[in-house]
Design a protein around this motif. Structure first.
Motif, PDB file in Angstrom:
ATOM      1  N   ALA A 141       0.848  -1.202   0.000  1.00  0.00           N
ATOM      2  CA  ALA A 141       0.000   0.000   0.000  1.00  0.00           C
ATOM      3  C   ALA A 141       0.883   1.251   0.000  1.00  0.00           C
ATOM      4  N   LYS A 142       2.024   1.146   0.680  1.00  0.00           N
ATOM      5  CA  LYS A 142       2.956   2.266   0.718  1.00  0.00           C
ATOM      6  C   LYS A 142       3.503   2.560  -0.682  1.00  0.00           C
ATOM      7  N   LEU A 143       3.847   1.505  -1.390  1.00  0.00           N
ATOM      8  CA  LEU A 143       4.329   1.668  -2.770  1.00  0.00           C
ATOM      9  C   LEU A 143       3.238   2.265  -3.655  1.00  0.00           C
ATOM     10  N   ALA A 144       2.009   1.814  -3.455  1.00  0.00           N
ATOM     11  CA  ALA A 144       0.891   2.306  -4.265  1.00  0.00           C
ATOM     12  C   ALA A 144       0.690   3.803  -4.025  1.00  0.00           C
ATOM     13  N   LYS A 145       0.768   4.217  -2.779  1.00  0.00           N
ATOM     14  CA  LYS A 145       0.584   5.637  -2.448  1.00  0.00           C
ATOM     15  C   LYS A 145       1.688   6.481  -3.096  1.00  0.00           C
ATOM     16  N   LYS A 146       2.894   5.951  -3.064  1.00  0.00           N
ATOM     17  CA  LYS A 146       4.029   6.667  -3.644  1.00  0.00           C
ATOM     18  C   LYS A 146       3.818   6.904  -5.144  1.00  0.00           C
TER      19      LYS A 146
END
Ligand SMILES: *Cc1c(COP(=O)(O)O)cnc(C)c1O
Length: 359
Positions: free
Chosen positions: A105-110
């Motif tokens: 999810a962190k990668l997606a937000k980035k």
């Protein structure tokens, strides 16, 4: 296990049911009298179109996808969806809420930050829990709310679908798609790379509420444009034909297990068995908080890197593979997706108890 196969606890690509592999093997050089392999067929041939249509139908039936939703068979993995979701959905208000409960999810937000303004709806210090509904920090003007239903690396899983007051919910279900029944009508968009629970790597499934497509940012490449892929029935370019065929075989297998409800029962039983075995030891600690535990990825550790290594090495000698945790978090991880048989989990439980006694 039969046929010299190991119990493969890989997080993905992961094991497929033996019956599915055997059927694929039997059909590999001559599919249904066509004189060729599915790998060798034109994606526009009659034979393949039937595989495609049948697989769409079986998948929709298993997941109970309502009218008004399109199912797309794409490539690019879960990772391409990190960009495709904002490119297509961010246009509404230029803002989106992201529940950052894990690595993916962190990668997606980035990625989404490149196309609009994102807010972390679930700020947390460690990825060991899942926030309750009343802890979600929801913006009133978000184009969509994004979350990842199962955090593959951390071993945590959402046990509810967030309520967002009409703001469309976009969900990464890469590691728990079709492991349990879901109410698709609560979502605006669901996507999943197929290689964890459903098929070989190379196929990405997108389920999208039709009215959300067609509002992409002008820079969106054609191949990443949901509306375009809907208009072309996932065949703007060559789709992942072999993986679509394998998904069809997997759907037949899931049907034989009692569909989504049937496989959920088995998945819950397997996970509870393993969690209980681990809780019953002195040596092992579970990485996720109890109410956030994943039914797909069971994460645990001894607290000593040396003992963790010893466990992983000894497990390989016992015919278990891929129990080492993700390099970013360490420890151990047992991925027990749809295809992991009960006897694989039983054997691992025995091994866990034995290792605990001896160390
Ligand atoms: C594996 C995984 C991804 C990345 O998938 P790729 O197909 O490798 O791009 C994304 N999200 C989740 C939840 C995953 O488990």
């Amino acid at each position: 296990m039969a046929n010299n196969r190991v119990f493969n606890f890989s997080a993905g690509p992961s094991m497929l049911p033996l019956e599915v592999l055997q059927r694929a093997g039997a059909e590999i050089t001559n599919y249904n009298g066509s004189g060729m392999s599915v790998m060798e067929m034109s994606h526009r041939s009659k034979v393949f179109m039937k595989i495609f249509d049948d697989t769409q139908e079986k998948f929709r039936k298993l997941l109970n996808v309502p009218d008004g939703y399109k199912v797309l068979f794409l490539q690019g993995g879960g990772t391409m969806q990190f960009s495709m979701v904002p490119l297509n959905l961010m246009g509404a208000t230029g803002k989106a809420d992201y529940a950052v409960t894990g690595h993916f999810a962190k990668l997606a937000k980035k990625e989404a930050d490149k196309y609009g303004q994102t807010v972390d709806a679930t700020p947390m210090d460690a990825f060991t829990s899942i926030p309750a509904q009343d802890k979600l920090q929801l913006s009133k003007d978000a184009s969509y709310f994004y979350y990842c239903s199962n955090n593959t690396i951390e071993g945590t899983q959402w046990q509810y679908v967030p309520e967002t007051n009409g703001i469309p919910v976009a969900c990464d279900m890469s590691s728990d798609i079709l492991s349990r029944p879901i109410d698709v009508s609560k979502f605006g968009l669901i996507y999943a790379g197929a290689q964890k629970n459903l098929a070989p790597a190379g196929l990405t499934i997108v389920i999208i509420r039709e009215d959300l497509a067609g509002k992409e940012l002008p820079i969106t490449p054609a191949i990443m444009n949901y509306q375009h892929m809907i208009d072309k029935d996932s065949m703007y370019n060559t789709p992942p034909c072999w993986c679509i065929y394998m998904l069809g075989l997997m759907c037949d297998w899931l049907e034989s297990q009692g569909g989504a409800a049937g496989i959920e029962k088995l998945n819950v039983k397997k996970a509870n068995m393993l969690y209980e075995a681990l809780e019953g030891t002195k040596l092992f600690q579970l990485s996720a908080q109890k109410e956030a535990r994943s039914f797909m990825n069971v994460t645990f550790r001894t607290g000593s890197d040396e003992l963790d290594d010893k466990f992983v090495k000894a497990s390989v000698e016992q015919g278990f593979t891929n129990l080492k945790g993700h390099r970013s978090v360490g420890g151990m991880r047992a991925s027990i997706y749809n295809a992991m048989p009960m006897e694989g989990v039983e054997a691992l439980c025995d091994f866990v108890r034995k290792f605990d006694k001896e160390n």
